[in-house]
Motif scaffolding. Structure first.
Motif, PDB file in Angstrom:
ATOM      1  N   PHE A  39      -1.315  19.954   1.207  1.00 41.68           N
ATOM      2  CA  PHE A  39      -1.899  20.209   2.531  1.00 41.68           C
ATOM      3  C   PHE A  39      -0.876  20.581   3.607  1.00 41.68           C
ATOM      4  CE2 PHE A  39      -5.189  17.240   0.765  1.00 41.68           C
ATOM      5  CZ  PHE A  39      -6.218  18.163   0.716  1.00 41.68           C
ATOM      6  N   GLY A  40       0.394  20.474   3.314  1.00 41.46           N
ATOM      7  CA  GLY A  40       1.389  20.779   4.340  1.00 41.46           C
ATOM      8  C   GLY A  40       1.983  19.524   4.937  1.00 41.46           C
ATOM      9  N   GLY A  41       3.160  19.667   5.543  1.00 38.47           N
ATOM     10  CA  GLY A  41       3.940  18.512   5.982  1.00 38.47           C
ATOM     11  C   GLY A  41       3.326  17.724   7.114  1.00 38.47           C
ATOM     12  N   TYR A  42       2.801  16.544   6.810  1.00 34.49           N
ATOM     13  CA  TYR A  42       2.241  15.684   7.846  1.00 34.49           C
ATOM     14  C   TYR A  42       3.320  15.141   8.775  1.00 34.49           C
ATOM     15  CZ  TYR A  42      -2.602  15.507   6.240  1.00 34.49           C
ATOM     16  OH  TYR A  42      -3.901  15.830   5.944  1.00 34.49           O
ATOM     17  N   ASP A  43       4.554  15.041   8.277  1.00 35.16           N
ATOM     18  CA  ASP A  43       5.601  14.462   9.109  1.00 35.16           C
ATOM     19  C   ASP A  43       6.005  15.378  10.257  1.00 35.16           C
ATOM     20  OD1 ASP A  43       6.737  16.323   7.459  1.00 35.16           O
ATOM     21  OD2 ASP A  43       8.493  15.137   6.942  1.00 35.16           O
ATOM     22  N   LEU A 101       0.827  -1.202   0.000  1.00 36.11           N
ATOM     23  CA  LEU A 101       0.000   0.000   0.000  1.00 36.11           C
ATOM     24  C   LEU A 101       0.863   1.255   0.000  1.00 36.11           C
ATOM     25  CD1 LEU A 101      -2.798   1.192   0.003  1.00 36.11           C
ATOM     26  CD2 LEU A 101      -2.906   0.864   2.480  1.00 36.11           C
ATOM     27  N   GLN A 102       1.996   1.217   0.663  1.00 35.47           N
ATOM     28  CA  GLN A 102       2.933   2.338   0.604  1.00 35.47           C
ATOM     29  C   GLN A 102       3.383   2.581  -0.838  1.00 35.47           C
ATOM     30  OE1 GLN A 102       3.928   4.353   3.019  1.00 35.47           O
ATOM     31  NE2 GLN A 102       3.924   3.279   4.977  1.00 35.47           N
ATOM     32  N   ARG A 103       3.608   1.503  -1.583  1.00 35.72           N
ATOM     33  CA  ARG A 103       4.037   1.655  -2.987  1.00 35.72           C
ATOM     34  C   ARG A 103       2.907   2.221  -3.847  1.00 35.72           C
ATOM     35  NH1 ARG A 103       7.150  -2.985  -1.633  1.00 35.72           N
ATOM     36  NH2 ARG A 103       5.501  -4.457  -2.194  1.00 35.72           N
ATOM     37  N   VAL A 104       1.664   1.834  -3.545  1.00 40.11           N
ATOM     38  CA  VAL A 104       0.524   2.423  -4.259  1.00 40.11           C
ATOM     39  C   VAL A 104       0.521   3.933  -4.069  1.00 40.11           C
ATOM     40  CG1 VAL A 104      -1.991   2.593  -4.333  1.00 40.11           C
ATOM     41  CG2 VAL A 104      -0.911   0.353  -4.210  1.00 40.11           C
ATOM     42  N   LEU A 105       0.691   4.373  -2.818  1.00 44.09           N
ATOM     43  CA  LEU A 105       0.718   5.805  -2.527  1.00 44.09           C
ATOM     44  C   LEU A 105       1.838   6.501  -3.295  1.00 44.09           C
ATOM     45  CD1 LEU A 105       0.156   5.910   1.344  1.00 44.09           C
ATOM     46  CD2 LEU A 105      -1.418   6.730  -0.399  1.00 44.09           C
ATOM     47  N   ALA A 106       3.036   5.913  -3.265  1.00 44.87           N
ATOM     48  CA  ALA A 106       4.199   6.528  -3.903  1.00 44.87           C
ATOM     49  C   ALA A 106       4.006   6.665  -5.407  1.00 44.87           C
ATOM     50  CB  ALA A 106       5.451   5.724  -3.600  1.00 44.87           C
ATOM     51  N   GLY A 110      -6.766   5.595   9.229  1.00 41.80           N
ATOM     52  CA  GLY A 110      -7.006   4.508  10.159  1.00 41.80           C
ATOM     53  C   GLY A 110      -8.408   4.542  10.721  1.00 41.80           C
ATOM     54  N   ARG A 111      -8.664   3.659  11.659  1.00 44.73           N
ATOM     55  CA  ARG A 111     -10.019   3.503  12.196  1.00 44.73           C
ATOM     56  C   ARG A 111     -10.528   4.772  12.878  1.00 44.73           C
ATOM     57  NH1 ARG A 111      -6.717  -0.115  15.001  1.00 44.73           N
ATOM     58  NH2 ARG A 111      -5.999   0.669  17.016  1.00 44.73           N
ATOM     59  N   ARG A 112      -9.589   5.580  13.426  1.00 42.72           N
ATOM     60  CA  ARG A 112      -9.971   6.801  14.136  1.00 42.72           C
ATOM     61  C   ARG A 112      -9.834   8.028  13.239  1.00 42.72           C
ATOM     62  NH1 ARG A 112      -7.195   9.761  19.252  1.00 42.72           N
ATOM     63  NH2 ARG A 112      -5.843  10.350  17.522  1.00 42.72           N
ATOM     64  N   TRP A 113      -9.612   7.801  11.940  1.00 38.41           N
ATOM     65  CA  TRP A 113      -9.394   8.859  10.959  1.00 38.41           C
ATOM     66  C   TRP A 113      -8.056   9.567  11.162  1.00 38.41           C
ATOM     67  CZ3 TRP A 113     -13.937  11.881   8.461  1.00 38.41           C
ATOM     68  CH2 TRP A 113     -14.935  10.994   8.054  1.00 38.41           C
ATOM     69  N   ASP A 114      -7.089   8.839  11.714  1.00 31.12           N
ATOM     70  CA  ASP A 114      -5.720   9.343  11.726  1.00 31.12           C
ATOM     71  C   ASP A 114      -5.098   9.095  10.353  1.00 31.12           C
ATOM     72  OD1 ASP A 114      -5.749  10.033  14.498  1.00 31.12           O
ATOM     73  OD2 ASP A 114      -5.469   7.918  14.980  1.00 31.12           O
ATOM     74  N   VAL A 115      -4.339  10.059   9.842  1.00 32.85           N
ATOM     75  CA  VAL A 115      -3.612   9.867   8.584  1.00 32.85           C
ATOM     76  C   VAL A 115      -2.374   9.039   8.905  1.00 32.85           C
ATOM     77  CG1 VAL A 115      -2.411  10.997   6.688  1.00 32.85           C
ATOM     78  CG2 VAL A 115      -4.506  12.002   7.607  1.00 32.85           C
ATOM     79  N   LEU A 116      -2.354   7.790   8.422  1.00 24.50           N
ATOM     80  CA  LEU A 116      -1.293   6.838   8.763  1.00 24.50           C
ATOM     81  C   LEU A 116      -0.145   6.874   7.762  1.00 24.50           C
ATOM     82  CD1 LEU A 116      -3.563   3.775   9.636  1.00 24.50           C
ATOM     83  CD2 LEU A 116      -2.686   5.523  11.196  1.00 24.50           C
ATOM     84  N   ALA A 117      -0.446   7.205   6.520  1.00 22.70           N
ATOM     85  CA  ALA A 117       0.575   7.273   5.472  1.00 22.70           C
ATOM     86  C   ALA A 117       0.059   8.194   4.378  1.00 22.70           C
ATOM     87  CB  ALA A 117       0.866   5.877   4.905  1.00 22.70           C
ATOM     88  N   TRP A 118       0.989   8.816   3.647  1.00 17.42           N
ATOM     89  CA  TRP A 118       0.597   9.794   2.645  1.00 17.42           C
ATOM     90  C   TRP A 118       1.688   9.874   1.583  1.00 17.42           C
ATOM     91  CZ3 TRP A 118       1.899  10.516   7.665  1.00 17.42           C
ATOM     92  CH2 TRP A 118       3.115  11.157   7.920  1.00 17.42           C
ATOM     93  N   ASN A 119       1.344  10.479   0.437  1.00 14.98           N
ATOM     94  CA  ASN A 119       2.338  10.629  -0.625  1.00 14.98           C
ATOM     95  C   ASN A 119       2.811  12.083  -0.719  1.00 14.98           C
ATOM     96  OD1 ASN A 119       0.191  11.902  -1.877  1.00 14.98           O
ATOM     97  ND2 ASN A 119      -0.006  10.419  -3.548  1.00 14.98           N
TER      98      ASN A 119
END
Length: 288
Positions: free
Chosen positions: A152-156, A120-125, A136-145
């Protein structure tokens, strides 16, 4: 120490409280004229009376009152359908009614960190010109491209709660300024989040997030108390980017069959507002 039985009891009690509040909120939004009843004398509270709703659903007033008091009574599927009909619920609200009454299996509440697998990480990339992320289940952003980062600005740079979609919508002023139609986006997102969160009623991590948002945002606190729920929607999201100006995207949520608690969210740039060209320029301005 809280054992498995205590946790299960807490979950059922939380669901009963949510079920009771949902019933009450839907009863109070109905006018007598909506269901063919006379207005009668002036009413001190909005909506139908409990006895009127009980009559429409074909149940006893005392028994229905117990439901709104979150007592330990469990309606049959037939009674739930009768209540849904009497309350004029739509499909999403009817499903919500059943979920809150535990007519669907109680979902196990995982305490382990959520993990996005490498495929799934490769799909994003590889979605190089489509902002995309995994919720995720709580609507946390777990991974992004990278396209998500430049839009949207740096999630990291954000902590876990700050990477939560509801937190960004209601608490992050910079993210709020990005959204041209903030109020409509926020209202719809909250209603979808509420429908999702019903499966996790009583989960301490959800309860903590909701309490944080109730304290931090007047809008969240007000709208959360309305108990509105809707099914997931696709749609158009308009962005007012500080560098590129107006941009338009179609956003779609995709369920992951092997990880049902996760969703892949993809933003497809539209021809409107020259969005494709603007996104390409943003990516060039911020090389990987």
């Amino acid at each position: 120490m809280i054992g498995p039985m205590d946790q299960k009891t807490d979950v059922f009690e939380a669901r009963r409280r949510e079920f009771a509040a949902f019933l009450r909120s839907r009863r109070e939004r109905l006018a007598p004229s909506d269901v063919g009843l006379p207005e009668g004398i002036r009413r001190r509270t909005p909506g139908l009376r409990r006895e009127e709703l009980a009559m429409l659903a074909g149940v006893g007033t005392t028994w229905y009152t117990w439901l709104e008091q979150a007592r330990n009574v469990r309606p049959s599927p037939q009674v739930l359908n009768a209540l849904a009909d009497a309350l004029r619920l739509d499909d999403a609200e009817r499903r919500h009614l059943f979920t809150l009454n535990n007519r669907q299996a109680v979902q196990a509440m995982s305490t382990t960190p959520e993990h996005v697998d490498e495929p799934l990480q490769r799909v994003l990339a590889n979605l190089t010109h489509q902002p995309a992320y995994v919720l995720g289940r709580r609507w946390d952003v777990l991974a992004w491209n990278r396209a998500t980062d430049v839009l949207f600005g740096g999630y990291d740079t954000l902590e876990r709660d700050e990477r939560n979609i509801m937190h960004r919508l209601f608490v992050d002023p910079a993210h709020r300024r990005l959204l041209v139609d903030w109020e409509s986006v926020a209202r719809v997102s909250l209603a979808m989040f509420r429908a999702d969160s019903a499966r996790y009623a009583g989960d301490p991590d959800f309860e903590r997030l909701i309490a944080l948002l109730m304290q931090a945002s007047d809008e969240f606190r007000s709208w959360w108390q309305r108990h509105e729920v809707i099914s997931p929607l696709s749609g158009i999201k308009r962005i007012d980017h500080p560098v590129m100006g107006r941009m338009s995207f179609e956003h779609t949520g995709l369920a992951l069959t092997n990880r049902p608690e996760m969703k892949l969210i993809v933003y497809t740039p539209l021809d409107d507002d020259d969005t494709n060209s603007k996104l390409a320029k943003l990516l060039d301005l911020d090389p990987a």
